[in-house]
Scaffold this active site. Structure first.
Site, PDB file in Angstrom:
ATOM      1  N   ARG A 168      42.948  46.106  36.677  1.00  0.00           N
ATOM      2  CA  ARG A 168      43.979  45.823  35.618  1.00  0.00           C
ATOM      3  C   ARG A 168      43.275  44.830  34.595  1.00  0.00           C
ATOM      4  O   ARG A 168      42.412  43.863  34.987  1.00  0.00           O
ATOM      5  CB  ARG A 168      45.239  44.876  36.100  1.00  0.00           C
ATOM      6  CG  ARG A 168      46.097  45.818  37.299  1.00  0.00           C
ATOM      7  CD  ARG A 168      46.911  47.189  36.052  1.00  0.00           C
ATOM      8  NE  ARG A 168      47.742  47.695  36.823  1.00  0.00           N
ATOM      9  CZ  ARG A 168      47.470  49.072  37.104  1.00  0.00           C
ATOM     10  NH1 ARG A 168      46.271  49.858  36.743  1.00  0.00           N
ATOM     11  NH2 ARG A 168      48.358  50.023  37.922  1.00  0.00           N
ATOM     12  N   HIS A 196      41.853  53.528  29.943  1.00  0.00           N
ATOM     13  CA  HIS A 196      42.537  53.592  31.328  1.00  0.00           C
ATOM     14  C   HIS A 196      42.750  55.179  32.124  1.00  0.00           C
ATOM     15  O   HIS A 196      44.004  55.646  32.019  1.00  0.00           O
ATOM     16  CB  HIS A 196      43.956  52.987  31.067  1.00  0.00           C
ATOM     17  CG  HIS A 196      44.811  52.488  32.144  1.00  0.00           C
ATOM     18  ND1 HIS A 196      45.596  51.474  32.401  1.00  0.00           N
ATOM     19  CD2 HIS A 196      44.767  53.208  33.656  1.00  0.00           C
ATOM     20  CE1 HIS A 196      46.003  51.244  33.699  1.00  0.00           C
ATOM     21  NE2 HIS A 196      45.680  52.329  34.316  1.00  0.00           N
TER      22      HIS A 196
HETATM   23  P1  NDP Z   1      44.881  49.066  47.881  1.00  0.00           P
HETATM   24  O1  NDP Z   1      46.144  48.243  48.097  1.00  0.00           O
HETATM   25  O2  NDP Z   1      44.552  50.194  48.721  1.00  0.00           O
HETATM   26  O3  NDP Z   1      43.445  47.875  48.160  1.00  0.00           O
HETATM   27  C1  NDP Z   1      43.544  46.861  47.490  1.00  0.00           C
HETATM   28  C2  NDP Z   1      42.435  45.755  48.041  1.00  0.00           C
HETATM   29  O4  NDP Z   1      42.382  44.424  47.525  1.00  0.00           O
HETATM   30  C3  NDP Z   1      42.687  45.687  49.674  1.00  0.00           C
HETATM   31  O5  NDP Z   1      41.254  45.840  50.037  1.00  0.00           O
HETATM   32  C4  NDP Z   1      43.133  44.210  49.787  1.00  0.00           C
HETATM   33  O6  NDP Z   1      42.900  43.464  50.852  1.00  0.00           O
HETATM   34  C5  NDP Z   1      42.537  43.591  48.652  1.00  0.00           C
HETATM   35  N1  NDP Z   1      43.095  42.341  48.030  1.00  0.00           N
HETATM   36  C6  NDP Z   1      44.380  42.097  47.633  1.00  0.00           C
HETATM   37  N2  NDP Z   1      44.780  40.986  47.466  1.00  0.00           N
HETATM   38  C7  NDP Z   1      43.645  40.146  47.702  1.00  0.00           C
HETATM   39  C8  NDP Z   1      43.233  38.958  47.593  1.00  0.00           C
HETATM   40  N3  NDP Z   1      43.900  38.046  46.986  1.00  0.00           N
HETATM   41  N4  NDP Z   1      41.941  38.268  47.900  1.00  0.00           N
HETATM   42  C9  NDP Z   1      41.240  39.487  48.311  1.00  0.00           C
HETATM   43  N5  NDP Z   1      41.235  40.745  48.443  1.00  0.00           N
HETATM   44  C10 NDP Z   1      42.560  41.074  48.063  1.00  0.00           C
HETATM   45  O7  NDP Z   1      44.738  49.363  46.468  1.00  0.00           O
HETATM   46  P2  NDP Z   1      44.129  50.609  45.744  1.00  0.00           P
HETATM   47  O8  NDP Z   1      42.720  50.548  45.946  1.00  0.00           O
HETATM   48  O9  NDP Z   1      44.952  51.792  45.916  1.00  0.00           O
HETATM   49  O10 NDP Z   1      44.362  50.245  44.100  1.00  0.00           O
HETATM   50  C11 NDP Z   1      43.810  49.106  43.525  1.00  0.00           C
HETATM   51  C12 NDP Z   1      44.066  48.755  42.329  1.00  0.00           C
HETATM   52  O11 NDP Z   1      43.492  49.801  41.438  1.00  0.00           O
HETATM   53  C13 NDP Z   1      45.386  49.206  42.004  1.00  0.00           C
HETATM   54  O12 NDP Z   1      46.376  48.066  42.404  1.00  0.00           O
HETATM   55  C14 NDP Z   1      45.552  49.422  40.345  1.00  0.00           C
HETATM   56  O13 NDP Z   1      45.754  48.292  39.865  1.00  0.00           O
HETATM   57  C15 NDP Z   1      44.011  49.896  39.984  1.00  0.00           C
HETATM   58  N6  NDP Z   1      44.150  51.222  39.691  1.00  0.00           N
HETATM   59  C16 NDP Z   1      43.689  51.736  38.610  1.00  0.00           C
HETATM   60  C17 NDP Z   1      43.510  52.983  37.896  1.00  0.00           C
HETATM   61  C18 NDP Z   1      42.836  53.253  36.837  1.00  0.00           C
HETATM   62  O14 NDP Z   1      42.866  54.418  36.227  1.00  0.00           O
HETATM   63  N7  NDP Z   1      41.974  52.369  36.180  1.00  0.00           N
HETATM   64  C19 NDP Z   1      43.983  53.935  38.768  1.00  0.00           C
HETATM   65  C20 NDP Z   1      44.311  53.582  39.908  1.00  0.00           C
HETATM   66  C21 NDP Z   1      44.663  52.293  40.577  1.00  0.00           C
HETATM   67  P3  NDP Z   1      43.207  44.088  52.417  1.00  0.00           P
HETATM   68  O15 NDP Z   1      42.557  45.257  52.507  1.00  0.00           O
HETATM   69  O16 NDP Z   1      42.671  42.895  53.276  1.00  0.00           O
HETATM   70  O17 NDP Z   1      44.722  44.157  52.167  1.00  0.00           O
HETATM   71  C1  OXD Z   2      47.472  53.158  38.639  1.00  0.00           C
HETATM   72  C2  OXD Z   2      46.895  53.568  37.338  1.00  0.00           C
HETATM   73  O1  OXD Z   2      47.895  52.306  39.174  1.00  0.00           O
HETATM   74  O2  OXD Z   2      47.037  54.532  36.797  1.00  0.00           O
HETATM   75  O3  OXD Z   2      47.616  54.480  39.396  1.00  0.00           O
HETATM   76  O4  OXD Z   2      46.406  52.376  36.675  1.00  0.00           O
END
Ligand code: NDP
Ligand code: OXD
Length: 308
Positions: free
Chosen positions: A223, A271
């Site tokens: 993001r 994006h």
């Molecule tokens: P997940 O919820 O599966 O993974 C999030 C990861 O971040 C986990 O490993 C989590 O740790 C870690 N995390 C969260 N908070 C913290 C913190 N405070 N400190 C350290 N680690 C932290 O999410 P996804 O992998 O599915 O997606 C990640 C992000 O990608 C989405 O939230 C979205 O914003 C972005 N995205 C962007 C897209 C694009 O087109 N650009 C498309 C899709 C998603 P833990 O495993 O220990 O909980």
């Molecule tokens: C998502 C994105 O969060 O598209 O899936 O950014």
């Protein structure tokens, strides 16, 4: 059952076709044509207008078309019903491909070769073996872990930082503030795939960049709120960072006069790193609706207290 679809950036007609295929018998309405709001039990949304979900008195389930749910959680009137997020193989594969492409672009000196081609110059340059290049991930969830696994097939050294420690073959795991401080100086590439929460907002700032080795490259596919854009520009200008690949921005669309557009060491995409295509993601919506209907545990349920 009646489902309300609300997204300004997805094709309602494509979703209607796929919802009909996976959930025959479910009526899909498209916001703002809600009809009788009391009929609606499921809302399928991407960036719904604040207050909209609170107008649905019999809502039982919210399905996010995005993997990231902060646009939904930031609505102060959000009803207290389960929220599930998008986790789909097609989206994950897209993201892993985006990350691999960006790492290869910089590591294999494609920026330099593009400049040489413009001058019709044949000049071979040396790149380090992948086995000597470290890619670190902020976030080792669905998308971070899958991207790391993909890069593993290309022989990169891999590290990842998450809230809880992980055990992923070939990926060194770090967690907590000390873990981050230990990981950053080792990363030639830093890929952000964190959710946007109060804890992660602005995490990529001047102090984080200073902790990376000189010449590092930053990739943000999570993001725009994770990145302090002015700090990134300063770190590129000073030469401390070599480059950045950015898919997400504080303001989207990125304003035409934004300096990031024209910075020679910044690669911009609008994006598109991971896309929720209806043909491959409607099945996830259907799984959530069927689980609700059957009283089974909901897949990919968001933990509101964590914010992701
Ligand atoms: P997940 O919820 O599966 O993974 C999030 C990861 O971040 C986990 O490993 C989590 O740790 C870690 N995390 C969260 N908070 C913290 C913190 N405070 N400190 C350290 N680690 C932290 O999410 P996804 O992998 O599915 O997606 C990640 C992000 O990608 C989405 O939230 C979205 O914003 C972005 N995205 C962007 C897209 C694009 O087109 N650009 C498309 C899709 C998603 P833990 O495993 O220990 O909980
Ligand atoms: C998502 C994105 O969060 O598209 O899936 O950014």
């Amino acid at each position: 059952m009646t489902l309300l679809f609300c997204s300004a950036s997805d094709s309602a007609e494509d979703w209607r076709r796929e919802i009909a295929r996976h959930l025959p018998g479910v009526e899909m309405r498209v916001w703002p044509e809600t009809g009788e709001v009391a009929d609606i039990e499921v809302a399928v949304v991407w960036k719904p207008p604040a207050g909209m979900l609170a107008t649905l008195p019999n809502l039982k389930l919210i399905v996010s078309l995005g993997a990231g749910v902060e646009p939904i959680l930031q609505d102060p009137t959000l009803p207290d019903v389960p929220l599930v997020r998008m986790v789909a193989d097609g989206l994950t594969v897209d993201m892993a491909g985006y990350v691999a492409f960006q790492v290869l672009y910089w590591h294999r000196l494609m920026d330099g070769y593009a400049a040489l081609q413009a001058k019709a110059r044949w000049e071979q340059r040396d790149h380090r073996p992948a086995s000597e290049v470290t890619v670190g991930f902020l976030g080792l969830g669905e998308l971070g872990a899958a991207s790391a696994r993909t890069l593993r097939t290309l022989d990169y050294r891999l590290m990842g930082w998450s809230r809880s420690p992980k055990s992923i073959e070939g990926v060194e795991s770090f967690s907590g503030p000390d873990g981050l401080a230990e990981m950053l100086p080792k990363c030639d590439f830093l890929v952000c795939l964190l959710p946007l929460t109060d804890e992660t907002r602005g995490i990529m700032d001047a102090s984080l960049f200073a902790a990376l080795p000189k010449g590092a490259v930053v990739i943000n596919a999570a993001r725009g709120g994770h990145l302090v854009e002015s700090d990134l520009l300063d770190a590129l200008e000073s030469g401390h960072l070599h480059g950045a690949s950015l898919d997400v921005f504080a303001t989207e669309p990125l304003p035409a006069d934004h300096p990031l557009w024209r910075h020679p060491q910044v690669r911009i995409t609008p994006h598109v790193a991971g896309i929720t295509h209806p043909s491959r993601c409607a099945v996830q919506v259907a799984d959530a609706v069927k689980a609700l209907h059957d009283g089974r545990p909901l897949p990919n349920l968001v933990d509101r207290s964590r914010g992701y």
